[in-house]
Design an enzyme around this catalytic site. Structure first.
Site, PDB file in Angstrom:
ATOM      1  N   GLU A  35       0.830  -1.208   0.000  1.00 41.24           N
ATOM      2  CA  GLU A  35       0.000   0.000   0.000  1.00 41.24           C
ATOM      3  C   GLU A  35       0.865   1.260   0.000  1.00 41.24           C
ATOM      4  OE1 GLU A  35      -4.417   1.235   1.650  1.00 41.24           O
ATOM      5  OE2 GLU A  35      -3.224  -0.156   2.849  1.00 41.24           O
ATOM      6  N   TYR A 105      -0.088  -7.602  -1.745  1.00 44.50           N
ATOM      7  CA  TYR A 105      -1.137  -6.837  -1.076  1.00 44.50           C
ATOM      8  C   TYR A 105      -2.465  -7.348  -1.625  1.00 44.50           C
ATOM      9  CZ  TYR A 105      -4.034  -2.828   0.295  1.00 44.50           C
ATOM     10  OH  TYR A 105      -5.026  -2.027   0.816  1.00 44.50           O
ATOM     11  N   ASP A 144       0.370  -8.014   3.336  1.00 42.26           N
ATOM     12  CA  ASP A 144      -0.967  -7.839   3.885  1.00 42.26           C
ATOM     13  C   ASP A 144      -1.890  -8.735   3.069  1.00 42.26           C
ATOM     14  OD1 ASP A 144      -3.491  -7.081   4.624  1.00 42.26           O
ATOM     15  OD2 ASP A 144      -3.245  -4.950   4.174  1.00 42.26           O
ATOM     16  N   ASN A 146      -4.846  -9.683   3.992  1.00 38.50           N
ATOM     17  CA  ASN A 146      -6.225  -9.235   4.196  1.00 38.50           C
ATOM     18  C   ASN A 146      -7.173 -10.340   4.641  1.00 38.50           C
ATOM     19  OD1 ASN A 146      -7.201  -6.539   4.142  1.00 38.50           O
ATOM     20  ND2 ASN A 146      -6.434  -6.309   2.047  1.00 38.50           N
ATOM     21  N   ASP A 241      -1.384   2.146  10.292  1.00 40.90           N
ATOM     22  CA  ASP A 241      -2.371   1.380  11.041  1.00 40.90           C
ATOM     23  C   ASP A 241      -1.993  -0.101  11.103  1.00 40.90           C
ATOM     24  OD1 ASP A 241      -2.839   1.196   8.313  1.00 40.90           O
ATOM     25  OD2 ASP A 241      -5.018   1.264   8.466  1.00 40.90           O
TER      26      ASP A 241
END
Length: 251
Positions: A35, A105, A144, A146, A241
């Protein structure tokens, strides 16, 4: 060998929050980020001793990945060579003599799960891609991804049962990936440890309350299990985050 993966949720913002200092302090052999939210030419990082590899999304300010590697690879590929999935800058693969390193990602299923079907097709394609690599040599996968795989990987599993990243479909797809020949390295070392998360919402003081999700991973092809040394989640590091995750492996 130390590897770091971090979803920086916008690299330009992360740089303002001491990304370079964190990068230098961690002193990884490979540092993978997701990201980036960048286009080519929008940032210049001075990282002496590292080769830089970038994959940008066609959409401005969206997605994107990068790998910073001390060792120059034999080959670099971007995406999965599938047009429907390769416009968002989500995958970079570095090839070395005895292994591949893939950073990813994974697409989020989105609000009201509007992208859940696309996500399922992506998961199938990604599993096929990783297994095609593993047929040639060992594979390390980070990023990530997800998905919080098990209830132990999320603070509030009941209230999030139908949330993006914790649907039955996404969790089952992740199980299929692992059973196809991959190991979740953190759970390999810490199979029952609770309260270890890598992402916290910016809302409701989630990080202060450690109301998080473990959605950032290092996976290894199963042939590397005996060479794994440790896996860590650096929840003490801020700037996004997400926090960085680490794998130590003898390669």
């Amino acid at each position: 060998m130390k590897l770091i993966s971090w979803n920086v949720n916008g690299l330009r913002a992360a740089v303002k929050h001491d990304f370079v200092s964190t990068f230098n302090n961690l002193n990884a052999d490979f540092f993978c980020i997701q990201e980036t939210k960048l286009q080519a030419g929008q940032i210049k990082l001075d990282l002496p001793g590292y080769h830089q590899f970038w994959n940008y999304a066609q959409k401005k300010g969206y997605s994107g990945t990068a790998i910073f590697a001390k060792q120059e690879p034999l080959n670099v590929t971007y995406g999965m060579d599938i047009e429907d999935y390769d416009t968002e800058g989500r995958i970079i693969t570095l090839e070395y003599a005895n292994f591949y390193l893939v950073t990813c990602y994974t697409p989020n299923s989105g609000q009201q799960l509007k992208r859940l079907d696309f996500r399922g097709l992506w998961d199938d394609a990604f599993k096929g891609y990783l297994n095609s690599l593993a047929a040639n040599k060992s594979v390390l996968v980070c990023g990530d991804l997800n998905v919080a795989h098990e209830t132990i990987d999320i603070k509030n599993p009941q209230s999030n049962h139908h949330s993006a990243g914790f649907t039955d479909q996404e969790r089952q797809q992740f199980t299929k990936l692992l059973t196809s020949g991959f190991t979740d390295t953190f759970r390999h070392f810490y199979p029952e440890e609770t309260g270890r998360y890598s992402w916290w919402s910016y809302r409701f003081s989630a990080r202060d309350r450690n109301a998080g999700w473990r959605i950032d991973y290092f996976l290894s092809s199963n042939d590397l299990i005996d060479q794994l040394q440790d896996a860590q989640i650096h929840s003490e590091i801020f700037g996004s985050d997400h926090c960085p995750v680490e794998l130590d492996v003898d390669l």
